[in-house]
Motif scaffolding. Structure first.
Motif, PDB file in Angstrom:
ATOM      1  N   UNK A 289       1.346  -1.311   0.061  1.00  0.00           N
ATOM      2  CA  UNK A 289       0.102  -0.325  -0.193  1.00  0.00           C
ATOM      3  C   UNK A 289       0.854   0.630   0.058  1.00  0.00           C
ATOM      4  N   UNK A 290       0.052   2.712  -0.436  1.00  0.00           N
ATOM      5  CA  UNK A 290       1.171   3.312  -0.582  1.00  0.00           C
ATOM      6  C   UNK A 290       1.397   3.794   1.191  1.00  0.00           C
ATOM      7  N   UNK A 291       3.122   4.415   0.762  1.00  0.00           N
ATOM      8  CA  UNK A 291       3.245   4.928   2.365  1.00  0.00           C
ATOM      9  C   UNK A 291       3.036   3.790   3.409  1.00  0.00           C
ATOM     10  N   UNK A 292       3.693   2.980   2.959  1.00  0.00           N
ATOM     11  CA  UNK A 292       3.062   2.296   3.715  1.00  0.00           C
ATOM     12  C   UNK A 292       5.080   1.733   4.835  1.00  0.00           C
ATOM     13  N   UNK A 293       6.020   2.334   4.553  1.00  0.00           N
ATOM     14  CA  UNK A 293       7.179   2.104   5.021  1.00  0.00           C
ATOM     15  C   UNK A 293       7.536   2.099   6.437  1.00  0.00           C
ATOM     16  N   UNK A 294       8.718   1.912   6.865  1.00  0.00           N
ATOM     17  CA  UNK A 294       8.541   2.686   8.543  1.00  0.00           C
ATOM     18  C   UNK A 294       8.759   3.677   8.655  1.00  0.00           C
TER      19      UNK A 294
ATOM     20  N   UNK B 299      -4.284 -11.553   0.461  1.00  0.00           N
ATOM     21  CA  UNK B 299      -5.722 -11.038   1.946  1.00  0.00           C
ATOM     22  C   UNK B 299      -5.516 -10.386   2.811  1.00  0.00           C
ATOM     23  N   UNK B 300      -4.185 -10.299   2.920  1.00  0.00           N
ATOM     24  CA  UNK B 300      -3.771  -9.206   4.117  1.00  0.00           C
ATOM     25  C   UNK B 300      -3.643  -7.999   3.238  1.00  0.00           C
TER      26      UNK B 300
ATOM     27  N   UNK C 171      -6.265  -6.714   1.063  1.00  0.00           N
ATOM     28  CA  UNK C 171      -7.526  -6.835   1.203  1.00  0.00           C
ATOM     29  C   UNK C 171      -7.613  -6.519   2.794  1.00  0.00           C
ATOM     30  N   UNK C 172      -6.922  -7.011   4.326  1.00  0.00           N
ATOM     31  CA  UNK C 172      -7.566  -6.789   5.196  1.00  0.00           C
ATOM     32  C   UNK C 172      -7.061  -5.198   6.056  1.00  0.00           C
ATOM     33  N   UNK C 173      -6.015  -4.785   5.235  1.00  0.00           N
ATOM     34  CA  UNK C 173      -5.801  -3.473   5.335  1.00  0.00           C
ATOM     35  C   UNK C 173      -6.698  -2.807   4.475  1.00  0.00           C
ATOM     36  N   UNK C 174      -7.096  -2.981   3.516  1.00  0.00           N
ATOM     37  CA  UNK C 174      -8.035  -1.839   2.716  1.00  0.00           C
ATOM     38  C   UNK C 174      -9.173  -1.815   3.584  1.00  0.00           C
ATOM     39  N   UNK C 175      -9.672  -2.853   3.531  1.00  0.00           N
ATOM     40  CA  UNK C 175     -10.655  -2.861   4.807  1.00  0.00           C
ATOM     41  C   UNK C 175     -10.672  -2.108   6.286  1.00  0.00           C
ATOM     42  N   UNK C 176      -9.875  -2.256   7.151  1.00  0.00           N
ATOM     43  CA  UNK C 176      -9.045  -1.647   8.140  1.00  0.00           C
ATOM     44  C   UNK C 176      -8.411   0.028   7.289  1.00  0.00           C
ATOM     45  N   UNK C 177      -8.374   0.223   6.411  1.00  0.00           N
ATOM     46  CA  UNK C 177      -8.526   1.833   6.010  1.00  0.00           C
ATOM     47  C   UNK C 177     -10.354   2.221   5.595  1.00  0.00           C
ATOM     48  N   UNK C 178     -11.493   1.452   5.572  1.00  0.00           N
ATOM     49  CA  UNK C 178     -12.144   1.232   4.806  1.00  0.00           C
ATOM     50  C   UNK C 178     -12.376   1.987   3.329  1.00  0.00           C
ATOM     51  N   UNK C 179     -11.484   1.244   2.183  1.00  0.00           N
ATOM     52  CA  UNK C 179     -11.642   0.922   0.994  1.00  0.00           C
ATOM     53  C   UNK C 179     -11.890  -0.264   1.077  1.00  0.00           C
TER      54      UNK C 179
END
Length: 705
Positions: A512-517, A640-641, A643-651
């Motif tokens: 995902x965008x801006x997902x780095x440390x 799946x991960x 999709x989960x991230x997008x779900x948590x971001x409301x996307x």
């Protein structure tokens, strides 16, 4: 308009030149005699005072007194004022106001007293013919069924303002009861519970008949008016209490009981408002995040807002009041509200009672700013036998809701500027450093600075969990051929150890965008700065104390807080998402505090733990072992991960329910490890040689952040 102004000026000039002092006195006496003649001549007892010439006569009398004062020095007393004092006009007016004859006369009397006290400059309250009627009029305020609360509030505020200008008259306006009030205040809770469905008027009637409030002194009257439904009346009453509290400096003498009475009245009101809360109807999550109300706010539409508004008033008063009075009031709050009322509910076994009482306590900790009030809250929490241990145990309760509210309370506590919190909950348990495994010689078994053999110096990258290295382009990686890696335990290794904890096949931030440390460095710097600002005055040591030398395995106990946090962290893959967020937020905040013991125990992966000890990093390593086993059961893990991230971001609203808790736990775990790495990076900046471990591009990106 210009002609009207000229005409007004001519009339004023005529009044000033043609009505000498003798005429002023005659006019003043004529107005007063007209008022007294009304009572002799009238036969209509039901005619309201507002429909007579009494209000106009009283206005003329007050205007004459003010005008007379302006024509002479403040020290001089004019004939009109002398007449008022010698003939005890104020006493007579109080009697007429008390008799309410004609109907509404008390309103006119209050207005006259208000103008007299607010517009005249002379220290009138020092005069016996003034302060005695003022005392009587105070006793006529806040009576049940009164329709003059507005006039009462402005009269009382005028009295308080005059007292601040001349504190020597404070003893004249404070009428204190000789007996303590605490015995009766404890009855408020049961009374208030029974009155939760009554109207405000019926509540004030029952409260006025209680033995505690039989003395209608200034403090009691102001407290009663602070209950009023009209916001302007409430605000004036609270302002009056603030003014009086600023004069009660706790000095011994006849005013000393006033501080006790004020504290018991204010705390009793808080206790009463708490008991009016509809416990069975309140939502704990909503209550914890209730917006901070202001005691100056105009609306108090519900019991929660009323309670928190009064708490905000107490917080403001105890911040502004003299230190001795502030402590006195806060001790009353501790005894009447926390000990007598809240404590039994915190010990209750009913889930709803636990949720609401803990949520209210959490809100109080969040809102409190007064140092004295915070001291008493913490004294109650940290020093009431077994209370804090019970609250911490509930962080790992079978009910996720109770666990959540208990963790929220801990999070709020860690944000308060008080050293005792960390000392009691964490530092006192790790002070001896008994978590370390020491050699026979008693020295710390730290890794050698440069050694390539021996398992003690093995890099974490050689562990099977970290065999993937640094494939993520967002993460810094070693250049083995350009330079030797930094010594194990260095700042660079600590940062990298947290970054590569999560196995590569379970990572998804780079998708995902801006997902780095690097995106966490700014937030970490903010968090570390906040924690450091809290601890600046705590005089923490800059170096580690020598480790304990008991030599007994199993002696180390990390404390109730860290134990429950580590237990929860060990089950992060099986817990609800919101609970995991709260859990990791607490651990991140603890790691951000600038104390050498916290740096070592929470952020150093290279310490050698004793056989019965664990650290934050060792718990995370065990979680990774469980993660490696469980992800084998999930097909299409990367997708799946994502999709989960997008779900948590409301996307994405169509994420399947299968393995959802596990997937959310993995996402939180990855983010938490990056957050810890960012905190370590901010707290332990890399020196010039160690920064060369990272690529030039990544190093510049990290430093620019």
């Amino acid at each position: 308009m210009e002609m009207f102004s000229k005409l007004s000026g001519m009339l004023l000039h005529a009044l000033e030149t043609r009505e000498p002092t003798v005429d002023l006195l005659n006019s003043f006496i004529d107005h007063w005699k007209s008022i007294t003649n009304y009572y002799i001549q009238t036969t209509d007892d039901s005619r309201p005072a507002s429909q007579t010439d009494i209000p106009w006569r009283l206005r003329q009398m007050s205007d004459i007194l003010v005008y007379e004062e302006k024509q002479q020095d403040v020290e001089d007393m004019g004939p009109c004022l002398e007449y008022l004092l010698q003939h005890k006009l104020l006493e007579t007016l109080c009697t007429l106001g008390k008799a309410q004859y004609p109907p509404g006369m008390s309103q006119q009397v209050l207005l006259f007293f208000f103008k007299l006290l607010s517009q005249m400059q002379k220290p009138l309250l020092q005069l016996v013919p003034v302060y005695r009627p003022v005392q009587k009029l105070i006793g006529l305020c806040a009576l049940p069924g009164s329709c003059t609360e507005k006039e009462e509030a402005q009269f009382l505020l005028a009295v308080c303002t005059r007292v601040t200008q001349d504190p020597s008259v404070l003893r004249y306006v404070l009428q204190l009861s000789d007996r303590p009030l605490a015995s009766g205040q404890s009855q408020h809770c049961s009374q208030a519970s029974n009155q939760s469905t009554e109207t405000p008027s019926s509540q004030s009637e029952s409260l006025a008949s209680s033995p505690v409030q039989s003395e209608h002194g200034m403090l009691w009257v102001l407290l009663q008016l602070s209950r009023n439904q009209r916001s302007k009346v409430r605000q004036k009453a609270c302002e009056g209490l603030m003014l009086l509290s600023s004069l009660l400096d706790g000095s011994p003498g006849e005013l000393d009981p006033a501080g006790t009475q004020l504290g018991e009245l204010l705390a009793g009101r808080l206790q009463e408002l708490y008991c009016l809360l509809p416990l069975e109807e309140l939502d704990a999550a909503e209550l914890r995040s209730w917006p901070r109300p202001s005691w100056r706010s105009e609306s108090q539409n519900d019991h929660v807002t009323s309670f928190l508004t009064w708490f905000d008033f107490l917080d403001h008063l105890t911040r502004e009041a003299p230190q001795v009075l502030s402590v006195q009031v806060c001790r009353c709050v501790r005894q009447l509200w926390l000990v007598e009322t809240l404590y039994p509910q915190l010990l209750h076994t009913c889930e709803q009672d636990i949720l609401v009482s803990t949520s209210v306590l959490c809100s109080a900790v969040r809102l409190v700013q007064s140092p004295s009030l915070l001291d008493q809250l913490l004294d109650f929490l940290l020093r009431t036998p077994s209370l804090m241990e019970l609250l911490l145990q509930r962080c790992d309760h079978i009910s996720d809701q109770i666990s959540m509210v208990s963790l929220s309370l801990v999070d709020e506590l860690l944000q308060k500027p008080h050293r005792d919190i960390l000392d009691t909950l964490v530092l006192s348990f790790v002070q001896t450093r008994s978590y370390l495994s020491l050699p026979i010689g008693g020295q710390e078994d730290r890794p050698p600075e440069s050694s390539d053999d021996g398992e003690d110096t093995q890099d974490l990258e050689d562990d099977p969990f970290f065999s993937d290295g640094f494939p993520d382009e967002h993460l810094p990686h070693h250049h083995h051929q350009q330079q030797q890696p930094a010594a194990p335990g260095s700042a660079a290794d600590i940062v990298n150890s947290f970054l590569c904890l999560v196995p590569v096949q379970a990572r998804s931030a780079h998708l995902v965008q801006e997902g780095g440390y690097e995106s966490y460095v700014h937030d970490a710097r903010t968090l570390v700065t906040q924690c450091q600002s809290l601890s600046l005055s705590w005089d923490w040591p800059q170096t580690l104390p020598p480790p304990g030398s008991s030599g007994k395995e199993g002696d180390f106990f990390e404390g109730h807080l860290l134990r429950v946090l580590f237990e929860r962290l060990g089950r992060i893959l099986q817990q609800p998402y919101e609970l995991n967020l709260q859990l990791t937020a607490i651990l991140s905040r603890l790691s951000a505090f600038n104390h050498p013991l916290l740096d070592e125990y929470l952020l150093d992966p290279y310490i050698h733990l004793s056989s019965c000890s664990r650290s934050l990093f060792s718990v995370l390593v065990r979680v990774m072992g469980e993660l490696m086993q469980r992800i084998q059961q999930v097909s299409g893990l990367s997708e799946r991960l994502l999709d989960t991230r997008r779900h948590l971001l409301g996307q994405n609203q169509h994420t399947g329910l299968e393995h959802l808790t596990l997937l959310e736990g993995i996402v939180v775990l990855e983010e938490f490890c990056k957050e810890l790495a960012a905190i370590a990076f901010i707290k332990m900046p890399l020196d010039r040689d160690q920064q060369d471990v990272c690529t030039g591009t990544e190093s510049s990106r990290l430093e620019s952040t």
